[in-house]
Motif scaffolding. Structure first.
Motif, PDB file in Angstrom:
ATOM      1  N   ARG A 215       0.865  -1.190   0.000  1.00  0.00           N
ATOM      2  CA  ARG A 215       0.000   0.000   0.000  1.00  0.00           C
ATOM      3  C   ARG A 215       0.896   1.232   0.000  1.00  0.00           C
ATOM      4  O   ARG A 215       1.734   1.367   0.890  1.00  0.00           O
ATOM      5  CB  ARG A 215      -0.897   0.001   1.240  1.00  0.00           C
TER       6      ARG A 215
ATOM      7  N   ARG B 146      -1.106   0.613  -7.064  1.00  0.00           N
ATOM      8  CA  ARG B 146      -1.472   1.871  -7.714  1.00  0.00           C
ATOM      9  C   ARG B 146      -2.990   2.067  -7.664  1.00  0.00           C
ATOM     10  O   ARG B 146      -3.497   3.102  -8.104  1.00  0.00           O
ATOM     11  CB  ARG B 146      -0.974   1.877  -9.164  1.00  0.00           C
ATOM     12  N   GLY B 147      -3.678   1.054  -7.145  1.00  0.00           N
ATOM     13  CA  GLY B 147      -5.138   1.159  -7.055  1.00  0.00           C
ATOM     14  C   GLY B 147      -5.825   0.581  -8.266  1.00  0.00           C
ATOM     15  O   GLY B 147      -7.002   0.822  -8.507  1.00  0.00           O
TER      16      GLY B 147
ATOM     17  N   GLU C 125       1.643  10.827 -10.056  1.00  0.00           N
ATOM     18  CA  GLU C 125       1.951   9.835  -9.020  1.00  0.00           C
ATOM     19  C   GLU C 125       3.279  10.060  -8.305  1.00  0.00           C
ATOM     20  O   GLU C 125       3.739   9.208  -7.558  1.00  0.00           O
ATOM     21  CB  GLU C 125       1.950   8.427  -9.635  1.00  0.00           C
TER      22      GLU C 125
ATOM     23  N   ASN D 245      -3.823   6.062  -5.463  1.00  0.00           N
ATOM     24  CA  ASN D 245      -4.314   4.752  -5.024  1.00  0.00           C
ATOM     25  C   ASN D 245      -5.673   4.916  -4.324  1.00  0.00           C
ATOM     26  O   ASN D 245      -6.637   4.210  -4.624  1.00  0.00           O
ATOM     27  CB  ASN D 245      -3.262   4.126  -4.083  1.00  0.00           C
TER      28      ASN D 245
ATOM     29  N   LYS E 107      -9.391   3.711  -5.830  1.00  0.00           N
ATOM     30  CA  LYS E 107     -10.241   2.783  -5.084  1.00  0.00           C
ATOM     31  C   LYS E 107     -11.583   3.432  -4.738  1.00  0.00           C
ATOM     32  O   LYS E 107     -12.626   2.781  -4.817  1.00  0.00           O
ATOM     33  CB  LYS E 107      -9.536   2.311  -3.825  1.00  0.00           C
TER      34      LYS E 107
END
Ligand code: TXA
Ligand code: MG
Length: 355
Positions: A196, A220-221, A328, A337, A341
């Motif tokens: 994570r 990275r999700g 990122e 991330n 999500k």
């Protein structure tokens, strides 16, 4: 309302800490601030108290929790086979927003690790969290103090909003400092795997402690994680109740957001936008509510306000919100991330129409 005690986050009153420790010692569960987000803690050696945490959060039992420690002695109590290289790394990163996954000792209850042979451990850099663990004299098992699937809590109010009376005590130490959860790395694998992303980013890990982590898609999700590797990464997470569409960062994103918003407004949707200060003019331009997380030039500010912003999405009168992505780099990976999500896979590339 659960019982709440206010403490000075930088210099907590020892009497108040002792009061919270008494609740933990009796098998109670206590919400407390860490530098990342609020945790919901139990004595790590009390399986029944840990089970209560899962019940209260509505968390699946197969998603293990982090053990919070206040000293290296406590680390050696909970894990085995730690090399001196790993200890050197942890001496640099702790206390701080970094969680290491290592081989657990048999004494650690199965409830904390979802019966896995590995355990996640972190020494938080928050005076309240450290004082609490130290006074208890044992590790505190704690996931984030939100209802499962919701954005993590960065204030005591968020904890109360989600969990209400089902917690025995809330320690209110104000807003947390960082706003996104710790970086989780499995150091039992070669190369180490980023499970994570968090405030301690991959470039920092490489430059400062010389570990090059592999970054799977799920970190990275994106995509689904393998259950055995990253038990917590498979669940929908951080999501507001309202639908959220994420636009990935790209050159000319302002125009993409504007076009998508106009398209959706044309289709009759009531919209809101969650983004950064630099695009807040779009709110007035389009006549929609714009929730800003801070300046794009200061990603720590965005991280700090991220979960509060996601929670406020549900308080707007919109049917649908657009989240504006960022790059990122640094803590941007952790932010993206969470946003990916939170969008539950409703992710579109700049310029693509809304399907
Ligand atoms: O910043 C944080 O990490 C906050 C504060 C309270 O410390 N805690 C937190 O806990 O975010 P939680 O439970 O919400 O997230 C812990 C993550 C989950 O994704 C879980 O699956 C993963 O760590 N994890 C825990 N134990 C693990 C293990 N043995 N192997 C792999 N992943 C593990
Ligand atoms: Mg969580």
């Amino acid at each position: 309302m659960p019982k709440t005690i206010r403490v000075d986050p930088l210099a907590p009153d020892p009497e108040k800490i002792a009061e919270a420790v008494e609740v933990l010692s009796k098998g109670g569960i206590v919400a407390f601030p860490t530098e990342t987000v609020y945790g919901l803690g139990a004595d790590a050696y009390n399986p029944r108290a840990i089970r209560r945490i899962f019940e209260v959060k509505g968390r699946p039992m197969d998603n293990p929790v982090i053990l919070h420690i206040s000293s290296f002695n406590m680390l050696f109590e909970v894990v085995e086979d730690v090399s001196s290289d790993i200890i050197d790394i942890l001496r640099v990163l702790w206390p701080g927003p970094f969680t290491v996954v290592l081989k657990k000792r048999p004494s650690i209850p199965d409830e904390a690790t979802a019966k896995l042979p590995l355990v996640a451990v972190r020494m938080p850099a928050h005076p309240v969290a450290l004082a609490l663990i130290e006074k208890l004299g044992r590790p505190i098992a704690a996931p984030s103090a939100n209802r499962s699937g919701r954005p993590s809590p960065t204030t005591a109010e968020h904890v109360i909003e989600d969990l209400g009376d089902s917690v025995d005590l809330v320690i209110d130490g104000g807003e947390t400092f960082l706003g996104v959860e710790s970086t989780v790395v499995d150091l039992t694998r070669k190369p180490p795997i980023l499970l994570r992303p968090g405030p301690v980013d991959p470039e920092y890990l490489e430059r400062v402690v010389g570990i090059k982590v592999s970054i799977p898609d799920f970190a990275r999700g994106l995509g689904e994680a393998e259950k055995a590797l990253a038990p917590g990464m498979r669940y929908r997470h951080y999501a507001p109740d309202k639908k959220l569409i994420l636009i990935e960062d790209a050159p000319g994103i302002a125009r993409c957001v504007e076009d998508l918003a106009k398209d959706l407004i044309g289709k009759g949707y009531k919209l809101c936008i969650v983004g950064y200060d630099e695009l807040s003019y779009l709110g007035d331009l389009l006549g929609v509510e714009y929730i800003s997380m801070g300046s794009k030039g200061n990603k720590f500010e965005i991280a700090k306000n991220l979960f509060k912003a996601l929670r406020s999405v549900d308080k707007t009168n919109a049917d649908l919100c657009i989240a504006v992505g960022i790059d990122e780099k640094g803590i941007g990976l952790a932010i993206m991330n969470r946003l990916r999500k939170a969008s539950g896979g409703n992710i579109i590339k700049c310029g693509d129409p809304y399907p």
